[in-house]
Design an enzyme around this catalytic site. Structure first.
Site, PDB file in Angstrom:
ATOM      1  N   VAL A  45       1.643   1.776  -2.392  1.00  0.00           N
ATOM      2  CA  VAL A  45       3.095   1.795  -2.246  1.00  0.00           C
ATOM      3  C   VAL A  45       3.642   0.369  -2.150  1.00  0.00           C
ATOM      4  O   VAL A  45       4.706   0.062  -2.691  1.00  0.00           O
ATOM      5  CB  VAL A  45       3.530   2.660  -1.037  1.00  0.00           C
ATOM      6  CG1 VAL A  45       5.046   2.693  -0.907  1.00  0.00           C
ATOM      7  CG2 VAL A  45       2.989   4.077  -1.174  1.00  0.00           C
ATOM      8  N   CYS A  46       2.903  -0.525  -1.507  1.00  0.00           N
ATOM      9  CA  CYS A  46       3.338  -1.928  -1.433  1.00  0.00           C
ATOM     10  C   CYS A  46       3.363  -2.552  -2.825  1.00  0.00           C
ATOM     11  O   CYS A  46       4.307  -3.281  -3.169  1.00  0.00           O
ATOM     12  CB  CYS A  46       2.427  -2.727  -0.511  1.00  0.00           C
ATOM     13  SG  CYS A  46       2.511  -2.189   1.209  1.00  0.00           S
ATOM     14  N   THR A  47       2.364  -2.270  -3.618  1.00  0.00           N
ATOM     15  CA  THR A  47       2.331  -2.783  -4.985  1.00  0.00           C
ATOM     16  C   THR A  47       3.515  -2.234  -5.771  1.00  0.00           C
ATOM     17  O   THR A  47       4.198  -2.982  -6.479  1.00  0.00           O
ATOM     18  CB  THR A  47       0.995  -2.414  -5.661  1.00  0.00           C
ATOM     19  OG1 THR A  47      -0.071  -2.979  -4.890  1.00  0.00           O
ATOM     20  CG2 THR A  47       0.936  -2.935  -7.086  1.00  0.00           C
TER      21      THR A  47
END
Length: 155
Positions: A45-47
């Site tokens: 999700v961060c990516t």
């Protein structure tokens, strides 16, 4: 610290960039700034969050806005993350967790035995240093890129 709200002066900050040079709020005086806090580099999700912000770069530039990504990862981890994802904006290490605390987004709960990382959040700070948008998500959900853009168009 109390949650930041729209209309408040944004807390000044000093992050360590991937080049080991400081990144601070004053570097963006006269520009709109989008701060994207994210828990940990190299997670799915961060990516997605940072790559989505990267894809919005030309829209942001036309609205006098720049992006800075912030996490508690070391600058060395962030450098590798930025290069592997071809990110075109700076990432700042909040390794000492001072900026996340100042923006009230330091996770102090327990997630799989981990604590002390930045919660997934987005802030729009205007050219005068005033918070115009603030959003912290449940961690699984991306910040609203549509609302970020609408805020930039409004200011």
């Amino acid at each position: 610290m109390a949650e930041l709200t729209i209309g408040q002066k944004a807390p000044d900050f000093k992050l360590v960039g991937t080049d080991l040079e400081p990144i601070s709020l004053s570097d963006y005086k006269g520009k709109n700034l989008i701060l994207h806090f994210f828990p940990l580099a190299f997670t799915s999700v961060c990516t997605e969050q940072l790559c989505t912000a990267n894809g919005e770069e030309s829209d942001y530039a036309s609205l006098n806005a720049e992006v800075v990504g912030v996490s508690v990862d070391s600058p060395f981890v962030l450098d590798k993350f930025a290069k592997e994802n071809d990110l075109n904006f700076p990432l700042g290490s909040d390794f000492n967790r001072e900026v996340s605390a100042a923006y009230s987004v330091l996770f102090d709960g327990d997630f799989a035995g981990m604590t002390g990382f930045s919660m997934r959040s987005a802030f729009v700070i205007d050219a005068e240093g005033i918070v115009q948008y603030a959003e912290t998500t449940d961690g699984k959900t991306l910040p609203s890129f549509e609302n970020i853009k609408k805020t930039l168009e409004r200011i």
